[in-house]
Design a protein around this motif. Structure first.
Motif: not given
Length: 284
Positions: A87-99, A105-109
């Motif tokens: 799933a595309a929006c699940a390829t990166l962890s929350g920590k990586t997105l936070g960096d 972090v919650k803006s994934g589209k």
């Protein structure tokens, strides 16, 4: 020419009238030749029949000879190694997105697609307001494209390699890009290239980082850019690229995990090979 020919014919006729002996002799020769015609026709007919038989045999031999090549062309190609995408929006962890996108972090589209097992993408954006100093903008996009093996076009691995090469070239030839710097990466899939450049827009000076990676028959493109707006200083290109490389490794690992031991598949494998990018990258 037409008139002299008629005249010659008439003269010969008159001579025949005056010389009956010669006419009778000529008639005899004609009868002998006519009697010989059937024999000639029989021989010609036999010859024609033999020629047809030989042609038929040659055709059969050619058909027999052509069969191996036809079978070879219809031979199945090696199946593609990977049959699905994460799933595309699940390829990166929350920590990586936070960096990478602190305020997004919650803006994934998720990008529009007609088959998430073949093409998928997701983008995130972040705008961190620093008051009178301005703000920091970040934009991140991950797109994945998976290729199936096809008898007429080749293996999924080969098709992915071709697409990987084109993606790298596209990243290196963006209109308006300045200080373009491509670099080969190791440890990111089977092959990977990073391309960085500066891009000036009306909103500010953007630092663009693109990582194109291939793992088996899947090509992953990660775009990451940042800019200091309204007086805020531009981010460090080195810092942005280091973050982009880390995210690309994580995304490649997600692709591998989705196909490990028939991992969690978002949908059944597609039957057809894609021919274009998962989604258009609307770089800010």
């Amino acid at each position: 020419m037409h008139r002299p020919a008629q005249r010659d014919h008439r003269d010969q006729h008159d001579q025949g009238e005056r010389q009956p002996g010669r006419r009778n002799s000529r008639l005899g020769r004609l009868l002998v030749c006519a009697a010989a015609v059937p024999a000639v026709l029989v021989v010609a007919g036999c010859s024609s029949s033999d020629s047809g038989a030989a042609s038929s045999g040659d055709a059969k031999q050619q058909t027999s000879t052509a069969k191996p090549s036809q079978s070879a062309s219809a031979k199945a190609v090696q199946p593609a190694a990977y049959s699905t995408l994460p799933a595309a929006c699940a390829t990166l962890s929350g920590k990586t997105l936070g960096d990478l996108v602190p305020k997004g972090v919650k803006s994934g589209k998720e990008g529009a697609t007609d088959d998430i097992a073949t093409r998928a993408s997701c983008s995130w954006s972040s705008l961190q307001n620093n008051g009178v100093k301005g703000s920091q903008f970040r934009w991140l996009n991950v797109s994945m494209l998976r290729f199936e093996s096809e008898a007429m076009r080749g293996t999924g691995d080969k098709l992915a390699k071709d697409y990987y090469t084109r993606q790298v070239q596209d990243a290196r030839s963006v209109d308006g890009a300045k200080n373009t710097k491509p670099k080969q990466l190791t440890g990111v899939g089977d092959e990977a290239t990073e391309v960085r450049y500066d891009l000036k827009k009306k909103e500010g000076a953007f630092k663009q980082q693109t990582v194109v990676a291939r793992v088996e028959n899947v090509v992953l493109t990660l775009d990451y850019n940042g800019a200091g707006l309204a007086g805020e200083k531009s981010p460090s290109a080195d810092d942005l690229m280091k973050a982009a490389e880390k995210a690309a490794k994580e995304a490649v690992s997600a692709v591998t995990a989705a196909n490990r031991d028939g991992g969690a598949s978002p949908s059944k494998p597609a039957a057809a090979s894609p021919s274009k990018s998962a989604s258009a990258s609307n770089k800010s």
